[in-house]
Design a protein around this motif. Structure first.
Motif, mmCIF file in Angstrom:
data_model
loop_
_atom_site.group_PDB
_atom_site.id
_atom_site.type_symbol
_atom_site.label_atom_id
_atom_site.label_comp_id
_atom_site.label_asym_id
_atom_site.label_seq_id
_atom_site.Cartn_x
_atom_site.Cartn_y
_atom_site.Cartn_z
ATOM 1 N N LEU A 53 -4.318 5.006 2.986
ATOM 2 C CA LEU A 53 -2.863 5.106 2.969
ATOM 3 C C LEU A 53 -2.213 3.881 3.599
ATOM 4 C CD1 LEU A 53 -2.454 8.864 3.975
ATOM 5 C CD2 LEU A 53 -2.516 7.855 1.694
ATOM 6 N N VAL A 54 -2.833 3.336 4.635
ATOM 7 C CA VAL A 54 -2.252 2.187 5.331
ATOM 8 C C VAL A 54 -2.341 0.927 4.483
ATOM 9 C CG1 VAL A 54 -2.500 0.678 7.335
ATOM 10 C CG2 VAL A 54 -2.700 3.157 7.613
ATOM 11 N N PHE A 55 -3.471 0.716 3.813
ATOM 12 C CA PHE A 55 -3.720 -0.555 3.118
ATOM 13 C C PHE A 55 -3.446 -0.509 1.620
ATOM 14 C CE2 PHE A 55 -6.390 -0.928 6.923
ATOM 15 C CZ PHE A 55 -6.025 -2.194 7.360
ATOM 16 N N LEU A 56 -3.086 0.654 1.073
ATOM 17 C CA LEU A 56 -2.946 0.774 -0.374
ATOM 18 C C LEU A 56 -1.883 -0.172 -0.927
ATOM 19 C CD1 LEU A 56 -4.162 2.338 -2.701
ATOM 20 C CD2 LEU A 56 -2.490 4.135 -2.324
ATOM 21 N N LEU A 57 -0.722 -0.234 -0.293
ATOM 22 C CA LEU A 57 0.345 -1.113 -0.781
ATOM 23 C C LEU A 57 -0.049 -2.583 -0.684
ATOM 24 C CD1 LEU A 57 3.516 0.670 0.666
ATOM 25 C CD2 LEU A 57 2.582 0.790 -1.648
ATOM 26 N N PHE A 58 -0.784 -2.940 0.373
ATOM 27 C CA PHE A 58 -1.266 -4.323 0.495
ATOM 28 C C PHE A 58 -2.309 -4.623 -0.583
ATOM 29 C CE2 PHE A 58 0.279 -3.190 4.722
ATOM 30 C CZ PHE A 58 1.131 -4.248 4.975
ATOM 31 N N GLY A 59 -3.091 -3.599 -0.959
ATOM 32 C CA GLY A 59 -4.019 -3.771 -2.066
ATOM 33 C C GLY A 59 -3.294 -4.065 -3.361
ATOM 34 N N GLY A 60 -2.154 -3.416 -3.569
ATOM 35 C CA GLY A 60 -1.355 -3.708 -4.758
ATOM 36 C C GLY A 60 -0.804 -5.113 -4.757
ATOM 37 N N VAL A 61 -0.364 -5.583 -3.594
ATOM 38 C CA VAL A 61 0.140 -6.956 -3.481
ATOM 39 C C VAL A 61 -0.958 -7.955 -3.808
ATOM 40 C CG1 VAL A 61 0.947 -8.686 -1.834
ATOM 41 C CG2 VAL A 61 1.973 -6.405 -1.844
ATOM 42 N N LEU A 62 -2.142 -7.756 -3.247
ATOM 43 C CA LEU A 62 -3.241 -8.691 -3.476
ATOM 44 C C LEU A 62 -3.637 -8.725 -4.950
ATOM 45 C CD1 LEU A 62 -5.300 -10.629 -2.210
ATOM 46 C CD2 LEU A 62 -6.835 -8.669 -1.906
ATOM 47 N N ALA A 63 -3.667 -7.556 -5.596
ATOM 48 C CA ALA A 63 -4.050 -7.508 -7.010
ATOM 49 C C ALA A 63 -3.010 -8.172 -7.894
ATOM 50 C CB ALA A 63 -4.262 -6.057 -7.450
ATOM 51 N N ASP A 64 -1.724 -8.166 -7.483
ATOM 52 C CA ASP A 64 -0.690 -8.868 -8.247
ATOM 53 C C ASP A 64 -0.744 -10.377 -8.029
ATOM 54 O OD1 ASP A 64 0.533 -6.883 -9.714
ATOM 55 O OD2 ASP A 64 1.944 -6.345 -8.132
ATOM 56 N N ARG A 65 -1.156 -10.809 -6.848
ATOM 57 C CA ARG A 65 -1.172 -12.240 -6.535
ATOM 58 C C ARG A 65 -2.456 -12.919 -6.999
ATOM 59 N NH1 ARG A 65 0.885 -13.238 -0.458
ATOM 60 N NH2 ARG A 65 1.098 -15.342 -1.297
ATOM 61 N N ARG A 66 -3.533 -12.172 -7.078
ATOM 62 C CA ARG A 66 -4.821 -12.729 -7.493
ATOM 63 C C ARG A 66 -5.289 -12.038 -8.772
ATOM 64 N NH1 ARG A 66 -4.401 -17.241 -4.663
ATOM 65 N NH2 ARG A 66 -4.091 -16.835 -2.423
ATOM 66 N N ASP A 67 -6.421 -12.469 -9.288
ATOM 67 C CA ASP A 67 -6.997 -11.843 -10.473
ATOM 68 C C ASP A 67 -7.465 -10.432 -10.113
ATOM 69 O OD1 ASP A 67 -8.615 -11.037 -12.631
ATOM 70 O OD2 ASP A 67 -9.014 -13.128 -13.142
ATOM 71 N N SER A 68 -6.946 -9.432 -10.808
ATOM 72 C CA SER A 68 -7.278 -8.040 -10.502
ATOM 73 C C SER A 68 -8.776 -7.766 -10.639
ATOM 74 C CB SER A 68 -6.503 -7.094 -11.421
ATOM 75 O OG SER A 68 -5.124 -7.213 -11.218
ATOM 76 N N ALA A 69 -9.404 -8.393 -11.624
ATOM 77 C CA ALA A 69 -10.842 -8.177 -11.819
ATOM 78 C C ALA A 69 -11.633 -8.709 -10.635
ATOM 79 C CB ALA A 69 -11.299 -8.838 -13.120
ATOM 80 N N LEU A 70 -11.208 -9.847 -10.096
ATOM 81 C CA LEU A 70 -11.882 -10.415 -8.937
ATOM 82 C C LEU A 70 -11.725 -9.501 -7.718
ATOM 83 C CD1 LEU A 70 -13.371 -12.782 -7.577
ATOM 84 C CD2 LEU A 70 -11.123 -13.819 -7.149
ATOM 85 N N VAL A 71 -10.505 -9.000 -7.494
ATOM 86 C CA VAL A 71 -10.257 -8.114 -6.349
ATOM 87 C C VAL A 71 -11.066 -6.826 -6.495
ATOM 88 C CG1 VAL A 71 -8.504 -6.775 -5.125
ATOM 89 C CG2 VAL A 71 -7.965 -9.067 -5.967
ATOM 90 N N ALA A 72 -11.080 -6.243 -7.709
ATOM 91 C CA ALA A 72 -11.824 -4.999 -7.928
ATOM 92 C C ALA A 72 -13.321 -5.204 -7.728
ATOM 93 C CB ALA A 72 -11.545 -4.470 -9.334
ATOM 94 N N GLY A 73 -13.842 -6.319 -8.231
ATOM 95 C CA GLY A 73 -15.267 -6.592 -8.056
ATOM 96 C C GLY A 73 -15.647 -6.787 -6.606
ATOM 97 N N LEU A 74 -14.814 -7.514 -5.862
ATOM 98 C CA LEU A 74 -15.087 -7.711 -4.437
ATOM 99 C C LEU A 74 -15.008 -6.394 -3.667
ATOM 100 C CD1 LEU A 74 -13.155 -11.049 -3.755
ATOM 101 C CD2 LEU A 74 -15.643 -10.720 -3.859
ATOM 102 N N ALA A 75 -14.072 -5.527 -4.044
ATOM 103 C CA ALA A 75 -13.977 -4.220 -3.393
ATOM 104 C C ALA A 75 -15.230 -3.388 -3.659
ATOM 105 C CB ALA A 75 -12.730 -3.485 -3.879
#
Length: 405
Positions: A53-75
């Motif tokens: 709940l704390v980091f979900l919105l920041f996760g959305g920001v990161l996925a918009d600023r970077r390649d979503s596939a890269l963020v998902a793979g790293l997660a």
């Protein structure tokens, strides 16, 4: 089915399978392996939810600023490292409360960055040629995505049921292996161009932009409000009242597990039906009808059905929940602008999970002073009131999916 969509669905189902294992394994490790009391079990379960709940919105920001596939793979790699770390620790000694809390917090943080990035890959994986009767290309992809989620979770839960035969080490190894494969599949969806979104605002400013974009769209604003209501009333009741009912029926933990599987069976059946018949051009009407059906099911269960009847009603509840979720997530995918999509997805998910946590607490308080069946009845009445209110509002009800979406 296009190769890109196949890779997306396989990666998505891999993350869902690991989640299905986690849902069963984590509380079981706490109770059966670490021998923790009920209060400590609650802390362990909360340790997974609260960071999300704390980091979900920041996760959305990161996925918009970077390649979503890269963020998902790293997660996915982060989740694999969490499970691998617990596996390594368990090979030396039994984990205690502090270890499980660190494990749960780490899972929650990684999941918060995985969810919006993974869901943002829907548009990248969908093609107009994949549209079917009653679907747009995005709706078709979202329906397949929901099937991958429910099917993967069901497989994970079935694997977790082999805990006594296989042991914790084998199941954790399966989790790590599946997540590594999922990471490779999601990495393969990265954009070929080196497009970089040069946004210099602070994360909080970017979050506010996402909230503003969601608020400017009446149907989307109404949908997020409805999702928050569903999380508070329906998921909160499901998490608290269902195990209490299973205990009242005197059938033990096996009956509760059967109720969970009946719910999952309903979600899979409904998703398969939607693949065949489509979501239609008026998903908002479908979402409202699901709210009405949920009200009827909650009231029906509140009259105390037989054990077999409760199983059947749980399966119907799962079917309605799956239809509502698929329709809602497709609307979000279509209405959210590309540059804000991950942030709006994270807002949507935060509305659902945040209200579910509060709803579970509220359901527990109500059930403490009233019978669980009365809690269900009040939830059904509240759902009926919400249905009438949204029916008169009309923004979501009137929303239509255009053929080019």
């Amino acid at each position: 089915m296009a190769a890109r969509l196949t890779r997306f669905l396989l990666g998505y189902s891999g993350t869902a399978l690991a989640t299905g294992l986690q849902v069963i394994l984590l509380p079981w490790i706490a109770v059966a392996v670490a021998d923790l009391p009920a209060l400590h079990l609650g802390w362990v379960q909360a340790s997974v939810l609260l960071p999300n709940l704390v980091f979900l919105l920041f996760g959305g920001v990161l996925a918009d600023r970077r390649d979503s596939a890269l963020v998902a793979g790293l997660a996915c790699l982060g989740l694999a490292a969490c499970h691998g770390g617990l596996l390594l620790y368990f090979s030396y000694q039994i984990p205690d409360l502090s270890v499980l809390l660190v494990y749960g917090i780490s899972l929650g943080v990684c999941t918060a960055f995985l969810q919006p990035a993974r869901d943002n890959l829907v548009h990248r994986s969908a093609h107009r040629s994949e549209a079917r009767a009653g679907h747009s290309g995005v709706q078709y992809t979202v329906t397949w995505m929901m099937l991958a989620q429910y099917g993967g979770q069901a497989v994970g839960m079935l694997l977790a049921s082999r805990f006594d035969q296989w042991g914790l080490e084998i199941l954790l190894t399966i989790q790590v292996s599946v997540l590594l494969v999922a990471a490779v599949l999601l990495f393969s969806l990265r954009r070929r161009s080196r497009e970089v979104r040069r946004q210099r605002q602070l994360p909080f400013a970017l979050i506010r932009e996402g909230v503003a974009q969601a608020w400017q769209r009446p149907a989307l604003r109404e949908l997020i409000g409805l999702v928050a209501f569903n999380g508070f009333v329906h998921i909160g009741v499901f998490l608290v009242v269902l195990p209490l009912l299973a205990e009242d029926y005197g059938r033990g933990a096996s009956y509760y597990a059967t109720l969970q599987l009946a719910f999952i069976a309903g979600t899979v059946a409904a998703t398969v039906m939607m693949l065949r018949r489509g979501q239609g051009q008026e998903p908002g009407r479908g979402i409202l009808m699901c709210l009405l059906y949920s009200a009827a099911l909650l009231v029906a269960i509140s009259f105390g059905p037989t054990p077999l009847g409760l199983l059947m009603l749980c399966a119907l509840w799962g079917a309605v929940a799956a239809a509502s979720a698929a329709l809602g997530r497709a609307v979000v995918q279509i209405l959210a602008p590309e540059e804000y999509r991950s942030r709006i997805i994270s807002i949507y998910q935060l509305a659902l999970f945040g209200s579910a946590a509060i709803g579970a607490l509220a359901a527990g308080v109500v059930s403490e002073y009233a019978a669980p069946l009365m809690t269900l009845r009040w939830a059904g009445v509240a759902s009926l009131v919400a249905f009438v209110g949204l029916l008169f509002s009309g923004d979501l009800r009137r929303y239509r999916v255009e053929s080019h979406d």
